[in-house]
Scaffold this motif. Structure first.
Motif, PDB file in Angstrom:
ATOM      1  N   PRO A  77       0.809  -1.236   0.000  1.00 50.98           N
ATOM      2  CA  PRO A  77       0.000   0.000   0.000  1.00 50.98           C
ATOM      3  C   PRO A  77       0.834   1.275   0.000  1.00 50.98           C
ATOM      4  CG  PRO A  77      -0.916  -1.601   1.527  1.00 50.98           C
ATOM      5  CD  PRO A  77       0.383  -2.179   1.045  1.00 50.98           C
ATOM      6  N   ALA A  78       2.013   1.235   0.629  1.00 53.03           N
ATOM      7  CA  ALA A  78       2.864   2.438   0.668  1.00 53.03           C
ATOM      8  C   ALA A  78       3.338   2.838  -0.721  1.00 53.03           C
ATOM      9  CB  ALA A  78       4.068   2.188   1.573  1.00 53.03           C
ATOM     10  N   PHE A  83       0.305   7.464  -6.023  1.00 52.89           N
ATOM     11  CA  PHE A  83      -0.420   7.545  -7.291  1.00 52.89           C
ATOM     12  C   PHE A  83      -1.880   7.961  -7.108  1.00 52.89           C
ATOM     13  CE2 PHE A  83       3.121   4.717  -8.045  1.00 52.89           C
ATOM     14  CZ  PHE A  83       3.601   5.123  -9.274  1.00 52.89           C
ATOM     15  N   VAL A  84      -2.320   8.131  -5.853  1.00 49.93           N
ATOM     16  CA  VAL A  84      -3.690   8.568  -5.600  1.00 49.93           C
ATOM     17  C   VAL A  84      -3.794  10.067  -5.863  1.00 49.93           C
ATOM     18  CG1 VAL A  84      -5.529   8.766  -3.891  1.00 49.93           C
ATOM     19  CG2 VAL A  84      -4.035   6.757  -3.882  1.00 49.93           C
ATOM     20  N   LYS A  85      -4.758  10.468  -6.687  1.00 53.69           N
ATOM     21  CA  LYS A  85      -4.917  11.875  -7.074  1.00 53.69           C
ATOM     22  C   LYS A  85      -5.943  12.561  -6.178  1.00 53.69           C
ATOM     23  CE  LYS A  85      -4.029  10.600 -11.887  1.00 53.69           C
ATOM     24  NZ  LYS A  85      -4.637  10.466 -13.234  1.00 53.69           N
ATOM     25  N   ARG A  86      -5.515  13.586  -5.502  1.00 52.41           N
ATOM     26  CA  ARG A  86      -6.384  14.430  -4.680  1.00 52.41           C
ATOM     27  C   ARG A  86      -7.288  13.620  -3.757  1.00 52.41           C
ATOM     28  NH1 ARG A  86      -6.953  19.939  -5.893  1.00 52.41           N
ATOM     29  NH2 ARG A  86      -5.604  20.622  -7.612  1.00 52.41           N
ATOM     30  N   MET A 106       8.490  -0.915 -10.394  1.00 50.37           N
ATOM     31  CA  MET A 106       7.667  -1.208  -9.218  1.00 50.37           C
ATOM     32  C   MET A 106       8.078  -2.538  -8.592  1.00 50.37           C
ATOM     33  SD  MET A 106       5.418  -0.381  -7.080  1.00 50.37           S
ATOM     34  CE  MET A 106       4.994   1.174  -7.866  1.00 50.37           C
ATOM     35  N   ARG A 107       8.047  -2.576  -7.258  1.00 50.27           N
ATOM     36  CA  ARG A 107       8.343  -3.800  -6.516  1.00 50.27           C
ATOM     37  C   ARG A 107       7.026  -4.465  -6.119  1.00 50.27           C
ATOM     38  NH1 ARG A 107      13.008  -1.645  -2.285  1.00 50.27           N
ATOM     39  NH2 ARG A 107      14.560  -1.041  -3.857  1.00 50.27           N
ATOM     40  N   PHE A 108       6.984  -5.763  -6.263  1.00 49.53           N
ATOM     41  CA  PHE A 108       5.758  -6.506  -5.987  1.00 49.53           C
ATOM     42  C   PHE A 108       5.962  -7.470  -4.830  1.00 49.53           C
ATOM     43  CE2 PHE A 108       5.704  -5.460 -10.542  1.00 49.53           C
ATOM     44  CZ  PHE A 108       4.547  -4.702 -10.594  1.00 49.53           C
ATOM     45  N   VAL A 109       4.849  -7.816  -4.188  1.00 47.60           N
ATOM     46  CA  VAL A 109       4.848  -8.750  -3.069  1.00 47.60           C
ATOM     47  C   VAL A 109       4.574 -10.155  -3.601  1.00 47.60           C
ATOM     48  CG1 VAL A 109       3.715  -9.373  -0.902  1.00 47.60           C
ATOM     49  CG2 VAL A 109       4.060  -6.962  -1.495  1.00 47.60           C
ATOM     50  N   ALA A 110       5.347 -11.123  -3.125  1.00 47.41           N
ATOM     51  CA  ALA A 110       5.145 -12.509  -3.554  1.00 47.41           C
ATOM     52  C   ALA A 110       3.817 -13.031  -3.015  1.00 47.41           C
ATOM     53  CB  ALA A 110       6.291 -13.377  -3.065  1.00 47.41           C
ATOM     54  N   MET A 111       3.053 -13.698  -3.861  1.00 47.93           N
ATOM     55  CA  MET A 111       1.755 -14.226  -3.458  1.00 47.93           C
ATOM     56  C   MET A 111       1.947 -15.514  -2.660  1.00 47.93           C
ATOM     57  SD  MET A 111      -1.626 -14.712  -5.804  1.00 47.93           S
ATOM     58  CE  MET A 111      -0.894 -15.995  -6.831  1.00 47.93           C
ATOM     59  N   LYS A 112       1.220 -15.639  -1.565  1.00 50.58           N
ATOM     60  CA  LYS A 112       1.359 -16.794  -0.680  1.00 50.58           C
ATOM     61  C   LYS A 112       0.385 -17.895  -1.069  1.00 50.58           C
ATOM     62  CE  LYS A 112       2.724 -14.011   3.329  1.00 50.58           C
ATOM     63  NZ  LYS A 112       2.372 -13.618   4.724  1.00 50.58           N
ATOM     64  N   THR A 113       0.786 -19.126  -0.820  1.00 48.61           N
ATOM     65  CA  THR A 113      -0.091 -20.270  -1.028  1.00 48.61           C
ATOM     66  C   THR A 113      -0.972 -20.452   0.211  1.00 48.61           C
ATOM     67  OG1 THR A 113       1.491 -21.843  -0.092  1.00 48.61           O
ATOM     68  CG2 THR A 113       1.666 -21.359  -2.455  1.00 48.61           C
ATOM     69  N   GLU A 114      -1.975 -21.302   0.073  1.00 46.08           N
ATOM     70  CA  GLU A 114      -2.834 -21.592   1.224  1.00 46.08           C
ATOM     71  C   GLU A 114      -2.030 -22.240   2.340  1.00 46.08           C
ATOM     72  OE1 GLU A 114      -6.058 -23.977  -0.138  1.00 46.08           O
ATOM     73  OE2 GLU A 114      -7.299 -22.237  -0.671  1.00 46.08           O
ATOM     74  N   GLU A 115      -1.062 -23.101   1.975  1.00 41.22           N
ATOM     75  CA  GLU A 115      -0.241 -23.771   2.976  1.00 41.22           C
ATOM     76  C   GLU A 115       0.597 -22.767   3.764  1.00 41.22           C
ATOM     77  OE1 GLU A 115      -0.520 -24.668  -0.152  1.00 41.22           O
ATOM     78  OE2 GLU A 115      -1.724 -26.501   0.111  1.00 41.22           O
ATOM     79  N   GLN A 116       1.148 -21.780   3.075  1.00 44.38           N
ATOM     80  CA  GLN A 116       1.945 -20.764   3.765  1.00 44.38           C
ATOM     81  C   GLN A 116       1.094 -19.942   4.725  1.00 44.38           C
ATOM     82  OE1 GLN A 116       3.542 -18.978   0.115  1.00 44.38           O
ATOM     83  NE2 GLN A 116       5.607 -19.438   0.828  1.00 44.38           N
ATOM     84  N   GLN A 117      -0.095 -19.576   4.292  1.00 43.23           N
ATOM     85  CA  GLN A 117      -0.972 -18.814   5.171  1.00 43.23           C
ATOM     86  C   GLN A 117      -1.431 -19.648   6.363  1.00 43.23           C
ATOM     87  OE1 GLN A 117      -3.742 -17.207   1.992  1.00 43.23           O
ATOM     88  NE2 GLN A 117      -3.399 -15.335   3.156  1.00 43.23           N
ATOM     89  N   ALA A 118      -1.686 -20.939   6.111  1.00 43.43           N
ATOM     90  CA  ALA A 118      -2.097 -21.811   7.214  1.00 43.43           C
ATOM     91  C   ALA A 118      -0.971 -21.989   8.221  1.00 43.43           C
ATOM     92  CB  ALA A 118      -2.535 -23.170   6.667  1.00 43.43           C
ATOM     93  N   ALA A 119       0.268 -22.098   7.723  1.00 46.91           N
ATOM     94  CA  ALA A 119       1.407 -22.270   8.620  1.00 46.91           C
ATOM     95  C   ALA A 119       1.649 -21.042   9.473  1.00 46.91           C
ATOM     96  CB  ALA A 119       2.662 -22.601   7.804  1.00 46.91           C
ATOM     97  N   ALA A 120       1.241 -19.874   8.991  1.00 48.29           N
ATOM     98  CA  ALA A 120       1.485 -18.638   9.727  1.00 48.29           C
ATOM     99  C   ALA A 120       0.489 -18.420  10.854  1.00 48.29           C
ATOM    100  CB  ALA A 120       1.440 -17.447   8.767  1.00 48.29           C
TER     101      ALA A 120
END
Length: 338
Positions: A77-78, A83-86, A106-120
Motif C-alpha cells: 500500500p505504501a 499515485f492517488v490523485k487528490r 515497481m516492486r511486488f509482493v510474492a503471493m502466498k499459497t494456502e499452505e503458507q498462510q495456514a502455517a502462519a
C-alpha cells in the motif's frame, strides 16, 4: 481502442472497484462489482495483469483470479499511495493501483499459497495469547499495587505475584482469582502452541538448518520458513535484511549520507524474533566476557551501545539466514585466529 492490459482491483468486503487500462495507459473500463460478481467478471476478461494492494485477503483473491489465466501483481500500500490523485475513494484507489502496476521499476509482493498462510496462523495465535497474558499480568500487578503489594517484574516472579492475592481484602480476592485462572489457562494454551512448533521443527529440514545459527531457536526457525518469502525473491542478504526492516532509514541529500533509525518495514513478527534472538546472544556474550567465542561481537560491544549492537547482530543473522535458504548447508562459525 486496444483491449485491457492491466486491471487495478480495489478490494473490499462487499463492493469492489475495478479500473482497467490498455498498454498506452488509456482508461478502458471503470466498474463496480459486488463480492459474488468478482470472479464471474474476471472469468469473462481476456488474460491480463491484475493488480491489488497486498493485504490479508489479497492472496486469496490472487489465487482465485489466477485460475482464469491472469497474471497477479500484489503491491505494498505504501507504493500505491503516491499515485492517488487528490480525493481518496474506491475509484481513485483502483486507478492508483492500476497506474502503480504499470511502473517498470515497481516492486511486488510474492503471493502466498494456502499452505503458507495456514502455517502462519500458529504464530499469529501465539502472539495474541502472549499479549493477553502480558495484559493480565500487568492488570494483576496494578491491582495489587493499590494495596501496597509490589513484586519484581519478569515471568519468573509471576508465582510470587499470584501468592500476593491472599494478602488483599477478601472482597477483591475472587475477582483477582478469576484473572489468575485465566492466566494459567493462557499458559497452558501457549505451551500447546510451543509443542506444535517444536513438532514442526522436527519435520522440516530447512528449519533444522536455520537453527544452527546462534540466536535462532525452534520458534524463530519455523517462523522464517512459514513467513519469509522464497530466497529467490531477493538478490542478496542485504535486500532480505532491508525487507525485514533491519536497515536504517536514509535521509540523504546533497551527496551527504544521513542514516536514521531502523525502517521497521516488512514482516514485524520475524523482525521481532530475530531481535529477541540477537538480544539473547548479546546477553550471553557479555556474560562470557573475553571468553566469548565471538570476537566480532565483543569488539562491537566494546565500542557501541548494547541496543545498537543487538540490531546490528539481528541484521547479520538475517543475512546468514538468506544465505542458508538460498544456497543450502548449515552455519559454521568462523575460526578464531589466535
Amino acid at each position: 481502442m486496444s483491449g485491457v492490459s492491466t486491471i487495478g482491483l480495489d478490494l473490499a468486503k462487499n463492493v469492489f472497484q475495478v479500473h482497467g487500462s490498455d498498454v498506452s495507459g488509456t482508461v478502458t473500463l471503470r466498474k463496480k462489482r459486488r463480492r459474488e460478481q468478482v470472479l464471474k467478471f474476471f472469468a469473462t476478461q481476456p488474460a491480463c495483469t491484475v493488480a491489488m494492494e497486498a493485504c490479508a485477503s489479497s492472496h486469496h483473491w490472487g489465487r482465485e483470479i489466477a485460475k482464469f489465466g491472469h497474471r497477479i501483481r500484489l503491491i505494498a500500500p505504501a507504493y500505491v499511495k503516491p499515485f492517488v490523485k487528490r480525493q481518496k475513494n474506491d475509484a481513485a484507489d483502483a486507478e492508483a493501483i492500476c497506474e502503480a502496476a504499470q511502473r517498470p521499476t515497481m516492486r511486488f509482493v510474492a503471493m502466498k499459497t494456502e499452505e503458507q498462510q495456514a502455517a502462519a496462523i500458529v504464530f499469529r495465535a501465539r502472539d495474541l495469547l502472549v499479549r493477553q497474558r502480558t495484559q493480565i499480568i500487568n492488570a494483576i500487578r496494578g491491582h495489587l499495587a493499590e494495596f501496597g503489594s509490589i513484586v519484581a517484574k519478569g515471568p519468573c516472579h509471576v508465582a510470587k505475584l499470584l501468592a500476593k492475592i491472599a494478602d488483599i481484602p477478601t472482597m477483591a480476592q475472587p475477582i483477582l482469582q478469576l484473572l489468575a485462572d485465566q492466566l494459567r489457562s493462557l499458559d497452558e494454551k501457549i505451551t500447546q502452541l510451543d509443542q506444535e512448533l517444536a513438532h514442526r521443527v522436527k519435520e522440516d529440514e530447512q528449519a533444522k538448518r536455520l537453527m544452527t545459527v546462534p540466536g535462532i531457536g525452534p520458534i524463530t526457525a519455523t517462523a522464517l520458513v512459514a513467513l519469509a518469502p522464497t530466497a529467490q525473491a531477493f538478490k542478496k542478504g542485504r535486500d532480505f535484511a532491508g525487507w525485514l526492516g533491519l536497515t536504517p532509514l536514509q535521509r540523504s541529500t546533497g551527496g551527504k549520507q544521513r542514516l536514521g533509525e531502523t525502517s521497521r518495514m516488512g514482516e514485524r513478527t520475524l523482525r521481532r524474533l530475530l531481535i529477541i534472538g540477537a538480544s539473547a546472544a548479546v546477553r550471553w556474550a557479555r556474560r562470557k566476557g573475553k571468553g566469548s567465542s565471538n570476537p566480532w561481537l565483543m569488539n562491537i560491544l566494546s565500542r557501541k551501545p548494547p541496543m545498537l549492537v543487538i540490531v546490528t547482530l539481528a541484521n547479520k543473522m538475517a543475512r546468514i539466514v538468506w544465505a542458508l535458504m538460498a544456497r543450502g548447508g548449515i552455519y559454521r562459525a568462523p575460526a578464531v585466529v589466535g
